[in-house]
Write a protein that holds these residues in place. Structure first.
Motif, PDB file in Angstrom:
ATOM      1  N   LYS A  19      26.607  23.584 -37.719  1.00  0.00           N
ATOM      2  CA  LYS A  19      26.667  23.641 -39.284  1.00  0.00           C
ATOM      3  C   LYS A  19      26.872  25.022 -39.648  1.00  0.00           C
ATOM      4  CE  LYS A  19      24.546  19.492 -40.344  1.00  0.00           C
ATOM      5  NZ  LYS A  19      23.823  18.356 -41.238  1.00  0.00           N
ATOM      6  N   PHE A  20      26.242  25.911 -39.090  1.00  0.00           N
ATOM      7  CA  PHE A  20      26.470  27.271 -39.813  1.00  0.00           C
ATOM      8  C   PHE A  20      26.688  28.200 -38.463  1.00  0.00           C
ATOM      9  CE2 PHE A  20      24.122  25.528 -43.259  1.00  0.00           C
ATOM     10  CZ  PHE A  20      25.090  25.764 -44.266  1.00  0.00           C
ATOM     11  N   ILE A  21      27.207  29.198 -38.653  1.00  0.00           N
ATOM     12  CA  ILE A  21      27.389  30.588 -37.673  1.00  0.00           C
ATOM     13  C   ILE A  21      26.849  31.792 -38.200  1.00  0.00           C
ATOM     14  CG2 ILE A  21      29.057  29.565 -36.017  1.00  0.00           C
ATOM     15  CD1 ILE A  21      31.381  31.212 -37.320  1.00  0.00           C
ATOM     16  N   GLY A  22      26.132  32.754 -37.364  1.00  0.00           N
ATOM     17  CA  GLY A  22      25.989  33.890 -37.912  1.00  0.00           C
ATOM     18  C   GLY A  22      26.969  35.019 -37.191  1.00  0.00           C
ATOM     19  N   THR A  23      27.421  35.980 -38.274  1.00  0.00           N
ATOM     20  CA  THR A  23      28.224  36.798 -37.778  1.00  0.00           C
ATOM     21  C   THR A  23      28.356  38.231 -37.885  1.00  0.00           C
ATOM     22  OG1 THR A  23      29.514  36.574 -39.919  1.00  0.00           O
ATOM     23  CG2 THR A  23      30.327  35.026 -38.133  1.00  0.00           C
ATOM     24  N   GLY A  24      26.697  38.565 -37.970  1.00  0.00           N
ATOM     25  CA  GLY A  24      26.357  39.878 -38.284  1.00  0.00           C
ATOM     26  C   GLY A  24      24.961  40.051 -38.591  1.00  0.00           C
ATOM     27  N   GLU A  25      24.436  41.394 -39.001  1.00  0.00           N
ATOM     28  CA  GLU A  25      23.159  41.516 -39.272  1.00  0.00           C
ATOM     29  C   GLU A  25      22.634  41.431 -40.860  1.00  0.00           C
ATOM     30  OE1 GLU A  25      22.208  45.368 -37.753  1.00  0.00           O
ATOM     31  OE2 GLU A  25      22.735  44.969 -35.617  1.00  0.00           O
ATOM     32  N   LYS A  26      23.987  41.544 -41.559  1.00  0.00           N
ATOM     33  CA  LYS A  26      23.809  41.512 -43.061  1.00  0.00           C
ATOM     34  C   LYS A  26      23.220  40.245 -43.409  1.00  0.00           C
ATOM     35  CE  LYS A  26      27.151  45.093 -43.762  1.00  0.00           C
ATOM     36  NZ  LYS A  26      28.271  45.604 -44.317  1.00  0.00           N
ATOM     37  N   MET A  27      22.555  39.849 -44.577  1.00  0.00           N
ATOM     38  CA  MET A  27      22.426  39.087 -45.188  1.00  0.00           C
ATOM     39  C   MET A  27      23.451  37.724 -45.572  1.00  0.00           C
ATOM     40  SD  MET A  27      19.157  37.896 -45.141  1.00  0.00           S
ATOM     41  CE  MET A  27      18.499  38.680 -43.514  1.00  0.00           C
ATOM     42  N   GLU A  28      24.697  38.558 -45.748  1.00  0.00           N
ATOM     43  CA  GLU A  28      25.803  37.630 -46.214  1.00  0.00           C
ATOM     44  C   GLU A  28      26.464  37.291 -44.776  1.00  0.00           C
ATOM     45  OE1 GLU A  28      24.451  40.295 -49.256  1.00  0.00           O
ATOM     46  OE2 GLU A  28      25.015  40.890 -47.314  1.00  0.00           O
ATOM     47  N   ALA A  29      26.060  37.655 -44.018  1.00  0.00           N
ATOM     48  CA  ALA A  29      26.851  37.466 -42.300  1.00  0.00           C
ATOM     49  C   ALA A  29      26.456  35.861 -42.042  1.00  0.00           C
ATOM     50  CB  ALA A  29      26.501  38.240 -41.384  1.00  0.00           C
ATOM     51  N   ILE A  30      26.844  34.944 -42.695  1.00  0.00           N
ATOM     52  CA  ILE A  30      26.832  33.505 -42.617  1.00  0.00           C
ATOM     53  C   ILE A  30      28.129  32.745 -42.890  1.00  0.00           C
ATOM     54  CG2 ILE A  30      25.494  33.451 -44.860  1.00  0.00           C
ATOM     55  CD1 ILE A  30      24.234  30.735 -43.794  1.00  0.00           C
ATOM     56  N   ASP A  31      28.631  31.862 -42.244  1.00  0.00           N
ATOM     57  CA  ASP A  31      29.608  31.063 -42.429  1.00  0.00           C
ATOM     58  C   ASP A  31      29.512  29.589 -41.989  1.00  0.00           C
ATOM     59  OD1 ASP A  31      31.241  33.066 -43.297  1.00  0.00           O
ATOM     60  OD2 ASP A  31      32.000  33.855 -41.337  1.00  0.00           O
ATOM     61  N   VAL A  32      30.104  28.766 -42.914  1.00  0.00           N
ATOM     62  CA  VAL A  32      30.137  27.428 -42.478  1.00  0.00           C
ATOM     63  C   VAL A  32      31.072  27.243 -41.181  1.00  0.00           C
ATOM     64  CG1 VAL A  32      30.733  25.044 -43.231  1.00  0.00           C
ATOM     65  CG2 VAL A  32      29.623  26.686 -45.128  1.00  0.00           C
ATOM     66  N   PHE A  33      30.449  26.248 -40.427  1.00  0.00           N
ATOM     67  CA  PHE A  33      31.160  26.232 -39.222  1.00  0.00           C
ATOM     68  C   PHE A  33      32.458  25.241 -39.229  1.00  0.00           C
ATOM     69  CE2 PHE A  33      32.333  24.530 -34.828  1.00  0.00           C
ATOM     70  CZ  PHE A  33      32.623  25.728 -34.151  1.00  0.00           C
ATOM     71  N   TYR A  34      33.965  25.902 -39.246  1.00  0.00           N
ATOM     72  CA  TYR A  34      34.865  25.133 -39.240  1.00  0.00           C
ATOM     73  C   TYR A  34      35.635  24.878 -37.988  1.00  0.00           C
ATOM     74  CZ  TYR A  34      34.678  25.521 -44.220  1.00  0.00           C
ATOM     75  OH  TYR A  34      34.308  25.426 -45.853  1.00  0.00           O
ATOM     76  N   PRO A  35      35.584  23.716 -37.218  1.00  0.00           N
ATOM     77  CA  PRO A  35      35.850  23.658 -35.837  1.00  0.00           C
ATOM     78  C   PRO A  35      37.379  24.212 -35.702  1.00  0.00           C
ATOM     79  CG  PRO A  35      34.651  21.737 -36.047  1.00  0.00           C
ATOM     80  CD  PRO A  35      34.750  22.644 -37.454  1.00  0.00           C
TER      81      PRO A  35
END
Length: 446
Positions: free
Chosen positions: A270-286
């Motif tokens: 459902k989601f992925i983490g892409t860094g340390e910052k609190m904004e570093a969250i993305d919805v996962f699009y296959p």
């Protein structure tokens, strides 16, 4: 992200280059390399074998259109199959409850507590929700403190009962607190362990049964590869969770967990983490992830991130300054800050089609703007607003103050001057038409 896999798949497709059509022989050679690339990426052998079998079935006998070369057709087939393997369509989080209760599960060290904060921040800023974070880790006092620090950082309340050693009670009390204080999302952070054990599973199963969450998410460190997939299976067998969150994806050069996990547990990422910052969250699009794995970039995500930082009022002010030749280093600094908010530089470059491949051997640092910012901060307010007054004497002082060389200051001044000229040109008729067209396109994508 997935650098090794991207390189190996690129080499695999190279086998078909120069061939006029797809045959049993060249497909077999290509898919042998594709399978090897997937195994090196820590994808389970059976999944890799089934994947290449499906690709072969679709590729053999496929009529190659005159506009496509065999290599291009194979890339398309692999992309479609990768998209399906990773889940097909993107799936968001279920927010149907009042309040919506989200239970976070996972091993210690997977990034569960940090991601609970990222998810709360995402729901607060992107979905206009009022989330409550709940500290249900009764074993690690540091986990409760960590969640409070995270909550303070993003401006979200944290509910905790440090003296209470019953996670079921804490979770139930937190939901009562949420109902009586207007919170519409409750994110429950549970205890993790260093390995899957019976005590841990019983505890989280009891919490799950008591609070009946709308959404149960399993958080896993993507860099552990096949181990991540095995842990997800063990949790799912007991908890029957709703979705997976992959953390630390920005540091994962292989990609095995992202590719395998859906087919093993039959639950979406459902989601992925892409860094340390609190904004570093993305919805996962296959589909977007398949594009990135195959080195095609991800322009849609890049535009979305840019739009999030786009301020129309600021853009209008900037336009007026450019028109009056008043664009200064403070404005330049403001633009840099907006770019930095979009994410780490390596991740952004990976979203530009072809850029990852072109800059393969170039070290892209997250603090790429460090020297530029230091130089600008060493300038006086007057120098920043009127760059033309910066003479050689001032340049020496600025270089000393910023810990850089005069050559670097000169280079920045030259780049700034060229950028100013380009911006001035963009203010002309052709530039305005282009900007109008881009603006219309971006509005349509909102």
């Amino acid at each position: 992200m997935f650098d090794n896999l991207t390189d190996k798949l690129d080499k695999a497709f190279h086998i078909l280059k120069g061939h006029g059509k797809i045959t049993d022989v060249n497909v077999a050679d290509t898919l042998k390399e594709v399978r090897r690339a997937l195994l090196d990426a820590d994808v389970n052998f059976k999944i890799a074998k089934d994947f290449t079998t499906r690709v072969k079935e679709k590729a053999i006998g496929e009529n190659v259109l005159t506009t496509l070369q065999p290599g291009q057709l194979m890339v398309k087939i692999v992309k479609d199959e990768l998209t399906e393997l990773m889940g097909g369509d993107a799936e968001g989080v279920n927010l149907s409850g009042n309040p919506s209760v989200i239970l976070m599960s996972g091993l210690q060290g997977s990034g569960k507590t940090t991601f609970s904060g990222k998810l709360a921040n995402f729901l607060k800023t992107k979905k206009n929700k009022k989330p409550l974070l709940v500290a249900c880790d009764i074993y690690r006092p540091a986990a409760i403190n960590q969640l409070h620090v995270v909550g303070e950082q993003i401006g979200v309340e944290v509910y905790s009962e440090p003296e209470n050693k019953n996670p079921v009670e804490i979770a139930q009390n937190a939901i009562k607190h949420a109902k009586s204080n207007g919170f519409n999302v409750v994110i429950v952070d549970t205890a993790g362990r260093l390995a899957v054990d019976e005590e841990m599973m019983n505890e989280i199963a009891n919490v799950h049964k008591a609070i009946q969450p709308q959404e149960t998410l399993f958080v896993v460190d993507s860099m552990t590869g096949q181990d991540a997939v095995n842990t997800a299976k063990a949790f799912n067998d007991r908890l029957n969770f709703d979705g997976v969150i992959l953390t630390k994806l920005d540091g994962d050069t292989r990609g095995g967990a992202a590719i395998s996990i859906k087919s093993v547990v039959n639950k979406p990422i459902k989601f992925i983490g892409t860094g340390e910052k609190m904004e570093a969250i993305d919805v996962f699009y296959p589909s977007r992830m398949a594009d990135r794995i195959l080195g095609m970039g991800d322009v849609v995500s890049l535009v979305e991130r840019a739009q999030e930082q786009y301020d129309e009022e600021e853009a209008r002010k900037l336009q007026k300054k450019i028109a009056k030749n008043e664009f200064g280093f403070d404005d330049f600094l403001s633009q840099i800050q907006q770019i930095k908010k979009m994410g780490n530089m390596k991740d952004l470059v990976g979203m530009i089609p072809g850029a990852g491949k072109a800059l393969k051997d170039v070290e892209i640092e997250d603090d790429a703007f460090k020297h530029v910012e230091a130089i600008i901060y060493s300038m006086t307010p007057e120098e920043r607003s009127k760059p033309t007054i910066i003479d050689s004497k001032r340049k020496i002082r600025i270089a000393k103050g910023s810990g850089t060389k005069v050559e670097q200051v000169n280079q920045l001044m030259k780049q700034f001057d060229q950028m100013g000229k380009m911006m001035k040109m963009m203010q002309g008729g052709a530039g305005k038409n282009l900007m109008r067209a881009m603006g219309g396109g971006m509005k349509g994508m909102r």
